[in-house]
Design a protein around this motif. Structure first.
Motif, mmCIF file in Angstrom:
data_model
loop_
_atom_site.group_PDB
_atom_site.id
_atom_site.type_symbol
_atom_site.label_atom_id
_atom_site.label_comp_id
_atom_site.label_asym_id
_atom_site.label_seq_id
_atom_site.Cartn_x
_atom_site.Cartn_y
_atom_site.Cartn_z
ATOM 1 N N SER A 1 -0.063 6.612 8.503
ATOM 2 C CA SER A 1 0.331 5.576 7.568
ATOM 3 C C SER A 1 -0.688 5.495 6.438
ATOM 4 O O SER A 1 -1.859 5.219 6.656
ATOM 5 N N THR A 2 -0.234 5.716 5.226
ATOM 6 C CA THR A 2 -1.087 5.676 4.042
ATOM 7 C C THR A 2 -0.364 4.893 2.966
ATOM 8 O O THR A 2 0.842 5.017 2.791
ATOM 9 N N THR A 3 -1.115 4.058 2.257
ATOM 10 C CA THR A 3 -0.530 3.282 1.173
ATOM 11 C C THR A 3 -0.499 4.130 -0.091
ATOM 12 O O THR A 3 -1.534 4.642 -0.528
ATOM 13 N N TRP A 4 0.685 4.281 -0.670
ATOM 14 C CA TRP A 4 0.849 5.133 -1.842
ATOM 15 C C TRP A 4 1.174 4.309 -3.073
ATOM 16 O O TRP A 4 1.835 3.273 -2.985
ATOM 17 N N ASP A 5 0.724 4.797 -4.221
ATOM 18 C CA ASP A 5 0.968 4.160 -5.511
ATOM 19 C C ASP A 5 1.763 5.154 -6.362
ATOM 20 O O ASP A 5 1.186 6.096 -6.921
ATOM 21 N N PRO A 6 3.084 4.991 -6.470
ATOM 22 C CA PRO A 6 3.883 5.954 -7.229
ATOM 23 C C PRO A 6 3.421 6.124 -8.671
ATOM 24 O O PRO A 6 3.413 7.240 -9.205
ATOM 25 N N ALA A 7 3.026 5.037 -9.327
ATOM 26 C CA ALA A 7 2.606 5.130 -10.723
ATOM 27 C C ALA A 7 1.350 5.981 -10.860
ATOM 28 O O ALA A 7 1.246 6.815 -11.769
#
Length: 259
Positions: free
Chosen positions: A3-9
């Motif tokens: 589980s990793t938090t991703w930032d599309p921008a």
């Protein structure tokens, strides 16, 4: 998949460089699929281009990040995007595609027998993974994570890694596939200011390799201190030039067609 938090921008800030290996992979796929599944599709910007390559195919993107899937659905409403975990995915397709995602899956090569078994005869498994784990971007990060200041929180945030091209070739050939494997090192010229430590190379890493470390440092001051230390190391390893900052980036490509 961890589980990793991703930032599309943030990920899309370097979309051109991130997309090029995807297109280099897809352009060498020898088959014409009816159904395509893109594992680890991210924000869907590259998945969407598959409709130009195979206009009659059904395209599905799969990712375990809610933020990425929501961005993909918003930007590319004509394509199906679903939440799913690579490690537990059960293919129902004749082209299983993955671009820069398998490196996040521990022991991902152990999944190959199940995936190949699920493909029809003539089906294709094609993937690309970064092969730059020995580059300063990663070795300096590993060294910093294991210093006394950060080891308690960051020692366990390293990505699982990848195999060498020959190992992928042998494993898939043993599964009765015809395999095309190769590697390319791109000399990525990154542009952007160096007014903060790390400059454009740090900005690149913020989109991918730094995500687990950022998740482990929720305190803004600690996060800023860590990024400042890492950025100074990057400045020495990747100095700015009049033409931009050159980031060599090795990638590994594999296309396996089931016999």
């Amino acid at each position: 998949m961890t589980s990793t938090t991703w930032d599309p921008a943030q990920y899309l800030r370097h979309a051109d460089h991130r997309s090029r290996p995807f297109h280099d992979l897809v352009n060498r796929i020898p088959t014409t699929p009816r159904r395509v599944t893109d594992l680890g599709c991210g924000p869907g910007n590259t998945t969407a281009t598959l409709t130009d390559r195979w206009p009659d195919a059904t395209i599905t993107g799969v990712d375990n990040s809610t933020a990425m899937v929501e961005r993909a659905r918003h930007d590319h409403p004509g394509i199906r995007f679903t939440l799913g975990d690579i490690a537990t995915h059960r293919p129902d397709t004749d082209l299983l595609l993955s671009n820069a995602a398998l490196q996040w899956v521990p022991d991902h090569a152990e999944l190959f027998p199940r995936w190949i078994d699920a493909l029809p005869a003539g089906g294709t498994f094609a993937f690309q993974v970064p092969g730059n784990f020995g580059s300063p971007t990663h070795t300096l990060l590993a060294d910093l994570r294991n210093t006394p200041r950060w080891a308690g929180r960051l020692a366990d945030t390293e990505r699982p890694g990848v195999l060498e091209p020959a190992e992928y070739l042998h494993r898939l050939a043993d599964l009765h596939c015809t395999v095309d494997a190769w590697e390319t090192t791109y000399l990525q010229v990154l542009t952007g200011p160096h007014d903060t430590p790390g400059g454009p190379v740090l900005d690149w890493m913020l989109g991918t390799g730094l995500r687990p470390a950022l998740d482990a440092l929720p305190d803004p001051e600690e996060r800023a201190a860590f990024l400042a230390e890492y950025g100074e190391l990057l400045d020495h390893a990747y100095p700015a030039t009049p033409h931009g900052t050159v980031l060599p980036y090795r990638r590994i490509f594999v296309i396996a067609v089931k016999q």
